[in-house]
Write a protein that holds these residues in place. Structure first.
Motif: not given
Length: 288
Positions: A20-44
């Motif tokens: 769903e749009d989240w936040p509303r009105g900002f078009g397509e939402a995606s969790w993929w960047p957050f998942i990628t960042a979580l994996g990147g932080a795990g390297f350190y």
């Protein structure tokens, strides 16, 4: 607007895991960047745990750090796949953006590279801070850094920048055969560079006993070269995507936005590597 509502009105589809749009009105939402960042932080985190688990008096089990690093790699690659596919492939598979949209994407790459300068800058600041004292650091046994492998690897990456540039030039001149050929050479050179860096790590860690736990210089060395290697690996993935799309004939002299943005990224990692070699390898070898 929900997915069903978007379908009914001819709107775009959302890509899982965001539905769903989240936040509303900002078009397509995606969790993929957050998942990628979580994996990147795990390297350190994994690297830090590796240091804590090694040395004369380890604080934790030495296997925890590598386990976290491997798990983070899986998370990072999964997030990167979802991010790249849903953000950069699915919507552009049938063509390239034009006009203001193309300019916006190029400007977005410029902004991204600006954030990358800050990221690498933080690592170099740390290195310059530890270099402010006596050199070499007390108790540190540095290996021979400026080897023929480093020089050859540097030449390979520099040449790859030229092959990618002239591949782009060939595309602009509607020479598609030369474009695809030079693109393939660039991809091959990038993979060879990554292999050379893995070989260098093997030589340092296995044969010379110079690992991440060997002191402050080692932490700076592996932190900066590892971060750069990660960026080169991402660049190789992007070039591979461009190459596959080139085989499908999806580029022309008028439609080449992703070729331009990927070229900007690749030239950036090339320039960072040259600076890194001068500072980390040559500077440490000469004690300057």
């Amino acid at each position: 607007m929900s997915v069903d509502e978007a379908d009914e009105h001819g709107g775009h589809h959302h890509h899982l895991p965001a539905v769903e749009d989240w936040p509303r009105g900002f078009g397509e939402a995606s969790w993929w960047p957050f998942i990628t960042a979580l994996g990147g932080a795990g390297f350190y985190i994994g690297a830090a745990l590796f240091v804590l688990g090694n040395g004369q008096e380890p604080l934790i089990n030495p296997l925890i750090g590598p386990a976290v690093f491997i798990g983070s790699t899986v998370v990072f690659l999964a997030g990167l796949y979802g991010w790249l596919y849903h953000a950069f492939i699915v919507n552009f598979w049938d063509g390239e953006p034009e006009g203001s949209s193309a300019r916006g994407l190029r400007f977005a790459m410029v902004l991204f590279l600006g954030s990358e300068i800050s990221t690498f800058g933080a690592g170099f600041i740390y290195y310059f801070f530890i270099r402010a004292g006596a050199w070499p650091p007390a108790g540190a046994e540095l290996p021979h850094l400026l080897s023929s492998l480093v020089l050859v690897n540097t030449a390979i990456l520099v040449v790859s920048s030229f092959t990618l540039h002239y591949a782009h030039v060939a595309l602009l001149n509607d020479n598609h055969g030369r474009f695809k050929g030079l693109l393939a050479v660039t991809l091959l050179l990038g993979v060879v560079f990554i292999g050379g860096q893995v070989l260098e790590y093997y030589e340092f860690i296995i044969n010379e006993g110079f690992g991440l736990q060997e002191g402050i210089y080692a932490s700076a060395f592996f932190g900066l070269t590892g971060l750069h290697g990660l960026h080169v690996s991402l660049g190789a993935v992007l070039i591979a995507i461009v190459f596959v799309r080139a085989l499908y004939g999806q580029y022309s002299a008028e439609r080449h936005t992703s070729v331009s943005t990927v070229s900007m990224y690749w030239h950036f990692v090339d320039a960072v590597w040259i600076f890194l070699v001068v500072v980390l390898y040559v500077g440490a070898e000469l004690g300057i």
